[in-house]
Every structure is written in structure tokens, then in C-alpha cells.
Design a protein around this motif. Structure first.
Motif, mmCIF file in Angstrom:
data_model
loop_
_atom_site.group_PDB
_atom_site.id
_atom_site.type_symbol
_atom_site.label_atom_id
_atom_site.label_comp_id
_atom_site.label_asym_id
_atom_site.label_seq_id
_atom_site.Cartn_x
_atom_site.Cartn_y
_atom_site.Cartn_z
ATOM 1 N N TRP A 1 1.832 2.361 -3.369
ATOM 2 C CA TRP A 1 0.769 3.048 -4.105
ATOM 3 C C TRP A 1 0.729 4.506 -3.703
ATOM 4 O O TRP A 1 0.455 5.389 -4.520
ATOM 5 C CB TRP A 1 -0.601 2.431 -3.798
ATOM 6 C CG TRP A 1 -0.784 1.022 -4.249
ATOM 7 C CD1 TRP A 1 0.170 0.186 -4.758
ATOM 8 C CD2 TRP A 1 -2.002 0.277 -4.204
ATOM 9 N NE1 TRP A 1 -0.391 -1.032 -5.032
ATOM 10 C CE2 TRP A 1 -1.714 -1.006 -4.699
ATOM 11 C CE3 TRP A 1 -3.300 0.574 -3.786
ATOM 12 C CZ2 TRP A 1 -2.693 -2.003 -4.794
ATOM 13 C CZ3 TRP A 1 -4.270 -0.414 -3.884
ATOM 14 C CH2 TRP A 1 -3.957 -1.685 -4.387
ATOM 15 N N HIS B 1 -0.749 5.857 -12.235
ATOM 16 C CA HIS B 1 0.118 6.314 -11.159
ATOM 17 C C HIS B 1 1.191 7.245 -11.724
ATOM 18 O O HIS B 1 1.787 6.930 -12.750
ATOM 19 C CB HIS B 1 0.760 5.103 -10.485
ATOM 20 C CG HIS B 1 1.289 5.395 -9.119
ATOM 21 N ND1 HIS B 1 2.420 6.133 -8.927
ATOM 22 C CD2 HIS B 1 0.832 5.071 -7.887
ATOM 23 C CE1 HIS B 1 2.646 6.236 -7.619
ATOM 24 N NE2 HIS B 1 1.700 5.601 -6.963
ATOM 25 N N TYR C 1 -8.701 3.517 -1.417
ATOM 26 C CA TYR C 1 -8.359 3.980 -2.768
ATOM 27 C C TYR C 1 -8.557 5.488 -2.898
ATOM 28 O O TYR C 1 -7.738 6.182 -3.478
ATOM 29 C CB TYR C 1 -9.215 3.229 -3.792
ATOM 30 C CG TYR C 1 -9.122 1.734 -3.575
ATOM 31 C CD1 TYR C 1 -7.958 1.059 -3.932
ATOM 32 C CD2 TYR C 1 -10.125 1.026 -2.936
ATOM 33 C CE1 TYR C 1 -7.817 -0.290 -3.669
ATOM 34 C CE2 TYR C 1 -9.989 -0.321 -2.671
ATOM 35 C CZ TYR C 1 -8.834 -0.967 -3.042
ATOM 36 O OH TYR C 1 -8.682 -2.292 -2.759
ATOM 37 N N TYR D 1 2.648 -1.117 -11.391
ATOM 38 C CA TYR D 1 1.867 0.072 -11.728
ATOM 39 C C TYR D 1 1.344 0.086 -13.173
ATOM 40 O O TYR D 1 0.690 1.032 -13.565
ATOM 41 C CB TYR D 1 2.710 1.328 -11.508
ATOM 42 C CG TYR D 1 3.300 1.450 -10.130
ATOM 43 C CD1 TYR D 1 2.600 2.076 -9.109
ATOM 44 C CD2 TYR D 1 4.555 0.936 -9.845
ATOM 45 C CE1 TYR D 1 3.138 2.199 -7.846
ATOM 46 C CE2 TYR D 1 5.104 1.057 -8.568
ATOM 47 C CZ TYR D 1 4.391 1.693 -7.582
ATOM 48 O OH TYR D 1 4.932 1.810 -6.342
ATOM 49 N N TYR E 1 0.828 -1.204 0.000
ATOM 50 C CA TYR E 1 0.000 0.000 0.000
ATOM 51 C C TYR E 1 0.867 1.260 0.000
ATOM 52 O O TYR E 1 0.538 2.253 -0.636
ATOM 53 C CB TYR E 1 -0.935 -0.040 1.208
ATOM 54 C CG TYR E 1 -2.041 0.976 1.208
ATOM 55 C CD1 TYR E 1 -2.598 1.430 0.017
ATOM 56 C CD2 TYR E 1 -2.554 1.467 2.404
ATOM 57 C CE1 TYR E 1 -3.624 2.346 0.029
ATOM 58 C CE2 TYR E 1 -3.585 2.386 2.421
ATOM 59 C CZ TYR E 1 -4.115 2.829 1.228
ATOM 60 O OH TYR E 1 -5.136 3.749 1.239
ATOM 61 N N MET F 1 -2.630 1.158 -12.703
ATOM 62 C CA MET F 1 -2.222 0.201 -11.691
ATOM 63 C C MET F 1 -2.449 -1.208 -12.206
ATOM 64 O O MET F 1 -3.306 -1.445 -13.031
ATOM 65 C CB MET F 1 -3.033 0.413 -10.406
ATOM 66 C CG MET F 1 -2.873 1.781 -9.784
ATOM 67 S SD MET F 1 -1.219 2.123 -9.199
ATOM 68 C CE MET F 1 -1.095 1.052 -7.782
#
Lengths: 243, 326
Positions: free
Chosen positions: A114, B316, B148, B252, A111, B1
Motif C-alpha cells: 500500500w 492508489h 491509513y 488495488y 501494508y 483499494m
């Protein structure tokens, strides 16, 4: 509060990848476990790296410029990777601002990767935890090393001295001075991450020549040029002034 | 992603579980307030809760495949103050526990009337436990979606629409399942669930389309200029610094060709919305529980595609650094 960081001078980076290899060498040899390379000699090799040097071309031919761009963790002052970590494995040290991962707490959920806009966190395929640049935290405080070697491996390796290391919050440090005096900037300021690492821009040394400067309008020779020889019977300056 | 199937299954399975539970509880509420006739409820709610719990457990199980160290998963409850992922890790088992308790109360008949509201509406234990469970169900939708939506630089996700869509799509599939389940059990709630399933699916169509339109017009804040800090309209990467693969090139990028990407988009738009709507309408009209169940399955399949697309569509900013091998 101090904030250790790198200041990378794009003006002198020649893209030799010495920082990449020295980083890999140092960090794969440490007590925290090696940086895994999977299939190193196979068809589809992949590996964990903390630092990369990338190359960009800026401009239109023939007015192009090649920019070598080293990229590693920027040790943000507002690191987006830290608050999202569910276990607290990802943290920012109060004493020196280094962002680190506790490999024993990390669950490998990815995570944090990200949340990082810069893509500087990698999942180690062998250890299955997130890894990232530690600013060679196992080097810079190692008192068994001579003091001038207590720097990150990449800084030691750079042949052009393109990487400066220091406390960017200390106005007198070499790093902070470089940022202040040589236009140091941060990457992707739009995300409010306040990266501690800064980059120094490419600089051009140019002189400006105006057209009139190409013709010597005030040619001193014109004024000082040799005058015709005076006649022999003209009074000399001596004769007129010395009587 | 890069869409991870562990996360796709996690979010769709728990979404259906949450939706199914919310459907059951809504049904019970309507009964208590005497909008609907009282069912032969004990086993209906007990088995319904069991199905919801099974879906939640299956989702939880799937999520472990996303982890590098599943044996340390318990640690992930630590940072609930800052991390939505941590909050989800707490909300999911809490919801699972309350749903199980709700089912058990119905199954065992431990259902004393606690108090009577205005002398007409009897509030029993299951209603109270169910209210807590419902609250947790919505909390779980919020936590899952906020994982998210809270990442600023994934601009396709960073919108309240993400929370709305997770909630509505999860509820839609749950109500679809409730409809099929209720028809199979021969409960009188089938039309009620079916009506809600149609309504929620229609609203979800609007909100999901809204997010598709929004993401189609999105202007990304990051560019190569901000990525390397050089102001020039033409910057081209000549080398990303390595030729082999790396985490950056795997995690990604979805890697699917453009036509596959578009195919997935249109498949989910067809499978999640019109097909189940038609099937469930026919199923409700003809009282065929198998058709209602197929409606749920088709929608679930569509939701898998929807979730894949949700991940694949997010771009991303780190991808700016990995455009050319060299």
C-alpha cells in the motif's frame, strides 16, 4: 555509500519482454523459493513477477509514439515501504542500497504494498510473503560467476542494452554517467521517495533547416564560375607579370 | 483499494469496543463527580467491559485473516518506532488487557479508595485503571487511523479527518451499544449514554461529510505523466504487460460497478446517521431496549458499508500502470 540501481533507456527499449522472462527464470530458480504461478494452465492464471514491460502511446494520431516501459522495484533512497513494515522484514541494505524482504520475517500483511506508489511489491500466493525485485542480489555478488556476468538477469538479457546496472552514487560509473549526461529522471518525484532507478528519456535526432538554407544564397559556383575565354591578343597574366 | 473484509471487521469491531469502553468509563466518571447518581455498578461495569473485550477479541481474530502468515503475527510488534501498524499491534492488546483489568476490578470488588480529592470525590482503583485504559483507547483510535492517514500517496486517506472519523464513528457505535446495554441492564445511565450517542453521531455526520466533500474535490498529484516521466497531455496505455491477473490488478482495484459504489455510499450515509438517530430517539422516549439495540445494529451495518467505501474510494497511484490489459 553506494547505491546499486538500474538505469533504463527508454530510447532503445524495444519492448521484447526478454528482461521479464529472464527475471522470472532466474528468480523462480533460486534458493529463496519459486515465484508462484497459480492456475498457470487454468481459466484464471496469475503469477508473481518482479519486472514488467508496459506499453504506452504518447501523442495524437498520426503524431504518436510508442513507448515501451519496463517497471520493477526502483530501490528508492527513501523507500516508503520500509518504515511501514511492522516486523522489520522489509529493509534497505546499508552497503549497497538494495531494498529487500526477509521472507522468514514477513507476515504477509501487504501494508508495504500500500505504501509503495509504484506497485512493485507482490504477495506470492504460494509462499504468502511479499516479494519484489532483489536486483539479483544472489547473482551480482556470486564469485563463481565470471565477472562480466555479475549483473542482474534482466541486464544480461536485454538485447538492445537498454538496461544499465551500477552504483548511481559513484560519479564515474556507467549508470551515473548516463543519468548525468543523458537526462536520467525518476518516476513520481512528487512522493519524495527518491528512486535509485532512473529512466533515460526518448531522444529525437533532428536537424534544423532554415528556409534560406534551402536556396544557396552564397553559391560558390557563382563566384568561381568559368569566366569567358580571354581574347587571343589580350595580354595574359604571365605576359604582364613576367617581363 | 480493494476492501478486505478482515480489515473492515477489525476496524469496526474494535471501534465499537473502544467506544463502549469509553462510554462506560465516562459514565463512571460522571458518577464519581456526582453529576449522575451512583449505579449498582459492580456488575454493570464488569459485564460492559466483558462485552467491550469480546468485541476487541473478535476484531483481533478477524485481523488474522488479513495475514499471509498469522503464526508470525507476534513479530509485528517489532517496529513500533516507525510503523503505525506495529503501534496498533501493541496498543490493541494493551487496551484489551486494561479493559479486562477494569472489568475484573469491578467484578471482584477489588476497589479500594486510593485517595480522596478535595474531600468529596473518592478516587478508587478502577478509576485509575480506567483512566489508563481510556488513554490507550484513544491511542488505539489514533494508531488505527494513522495506518491509513500516514500513506501520503493515498490522498483520500492522508488527512487528519481520517483520525477524526475513526475516533468519532467508533465512539458513536460504542455509545449506541452502551445505550442499548444500559437499557437492558435497567441502569439509570441510559439517557446519558443515549444523549452522547446522538451528539457524537451528529458530529461524526459533519466530519464524515467533510471528508466526502474533500475527497470528491481531490486533485491527484500523480498522473501518467509523472508515472512514466513523459510530458504529454495525451498518454494512453496500450498494454500493462500481461493478460492474466496479478497482485497489482487484485489488491488495488475494488472492481465494483459505479452504481454499486454509489449505492454503498448512500447506504452508509443513511444507515450510520439518520436511521440510528431516529431509532435511538424513539427508543429513549419509549424506553424500549430492543429498539436501542436495533439502532446499534443498524449503525454497525452502516459502518461496515462506511469502511468498505473508505477503502474503495482511495485511488492508489499504482493503478495508473494497470489501465489496459492490451
Amino acid at each position: 555509500m553506494s547505491q546499486l540501481a538500474l538505469v533504463i533507456d527508454l530510447n532503445v527499449c524495444v519492448g521484447c519482454h526478454a528482461c521479464v522472462t529472464s527475471c522470472k527464470e532466474w528468480n523462480t530458480s533460486g534458493t529463496a523459493g519459486y515465484l508462484a504461478d497459480m492456475n498457470p494452465f487454468g481459466k484464471d492464471p496469475t503469477g508473481t513477477f518482479f519486472n514488467r514491460v508496459q506499453t504506452f502511446e504518447v501523442g495524437n494520431f498520426p503524431n504518436t509514439e510508442t513507448v515501451h516501459f519496463p517497471k520493477s522495484c526502483l530501490h528508492c533512497e527513501e523507500p516508503p515501504c520500509v518504515p511501514v513494515c511492522p516486523t522489520g522484514a522489509s529493509y534497505k541494505r546499508d552497503e549497497d542500497g538494495i531494498v529487500l524482504v526477509d521472507y522468514d520475517k514477513c507476515i504477509g500483511c501487504k501494508y508495504c504494498s500500500w505504501a509503495c506508489p509504484y506497485g512493485v511489491r507482490e504477495l506470492d500466493e504460494h509462499q504468502k510473503v511479499m516479494k519484489k525485485c532483489t536486483l539479483c542480489v544472489d547473482r551480482i555478488y556470486d564469485e563463481s560467476l565470471p565477472e562480466n556476468e555479475r549483473k542482474p538477469a534482466c541486464v544480461m538479457a536485454c538485447p538492445t542494452n537498454a538496461r544499465l546496472f551500477g552504483d548511481v552514487n559513484d560519479p564515474d560509473s556507467e549508470a551515473a554517467q548516463a543519468i548525468r549526461e543523458r537526462g536520467g529522471y525518476q518516476l513520481m518525484p512528487e512522493w519524495g521517495t527518491r528512486p535509485a532507478n532512473h529512466y533515460l528519456p526518448r531522444r529525437k535526432t533532428r536537424i534544423t533547416i532554415h528556409d534560406d538554407e534551402l536556396v544557396r544564397a552564397d553559391n560558390p559556383l557563382n563566384k568561381e564560375r568559368q569566366l569567358p575565354m580571354p581574347d587571343a591578343d589580350d595580354p595574359t597574366l604571365d605576359e604582364t607579370t613576367s617581363w | 483499494m480493494h476492501p478486505a473484509f478482515s480489515v473492515i471487521f477489525l476496524t469496526t469491531l474494535i471501534g465499537a469496543g473502544q467506544g463502549l469502553y469509553l462510554a462506560l468509563y465516562t459514565g463512571q466518571l460522571y458518577e464519581v463527580f456526582k453529576v449522575l447518581p451512583v449505579q449498582d455498578s459492580a456488575h454493570f461495569y464488569a459485564i460492559g467491559s466483558l462485552v467491550a473485550a469480546v468485541l476487541l477479541v473478535a476484531g483481533l481474530f478477524s485481523s488474522f485473516f488479513h495475514l499471509g502468515h498469522p503464526e508470525r503475527a507476534w513479530r509485528s510488534a517489532a517496529c513500533w518506532r516507525t510503523s503505525w501498524l506495529s503501534r496498533e499491534v501493541i496498543a490493541l492488546p494493551a487496551f484489551l488487557g486494561m479493559v479486562s483489568a477494569y472489568g475484573l476490578i469491578h467484578y471482584m470488588g477489588w476497589n479500594p479508595v486510593l485517595f480522596t480529592f478535595r474531600d468529596t470525590f473518592a478516587v478508587d482503583l478502577s478509576l485509575l485503571v480506567g483512566a489508563v485504559a481510556s488513554l490507550l483507547g484513544f491511542t488505539l483510535f489514533l494508531c488505527t487511523a494513522m495506518i491509513y492517514a500516514c500513506i501520503k500517496q493515498l490522498q483520500e486517506w492522508a488527512t487528519p479527518l481520517t483520525v477524526v472519523n475513526y475516533t468519532l464513528l467508533g465512539s458513536a457505535s460504542g455509545f449506541m451499544l452502551a445505550t442499548a446495554f444500559s437499557a437492558w441492564r435497567g441502569s439509570g445511565l441510559t439517557d446519558f449514554f443515549g444523549g452522547w450517542a446522538i451528539l457524537i453521531t451528529l458530529i461524526a455526520l459533519v466530519t464524515r461529510s467533510a471528508s466526502l466533500i474533500r475527497n470528491g474535490r481531490i486533485k491527484h498529484k500523480s498522473s501518467l505523466e509523472t508515472a512514466i516521466g513523459i510530458r504529454h497531455a495525451r498518454i494512453e496505455q496500450k498494454s500493462q504487460g500481461f493478460m492474466a491477473g496479478s497482485f497489482n490488478t487484485r489488491e488495488y482495484f475494488h472492481g465494483a460497478p459505479k452504481h454499486v459504489f454509489n449505492l454503498v455510499k448512500w447506504s452508509f450515509l443513511v444507515l450510520v446517521f439518520p436511521v440510528p438517530l431516529v431509532l435511538v430517539s424513539i427508543g429513549l422516549g419509549t424506553h424500549t431496549s430492543s429498539l436501542l439495540f436495533i439502532a446499534f445494529l443498524v449503525q454497525y451495518l452502516g459502518l461496515l458499508a462506511e469502511r468498505w467505501f473508505f477503502f474503495a474510494q482511495a485511488r492508489h497511484p499504482q493503478n495508473l500502470y494497470y489501465q489496459t490489459v492490451g
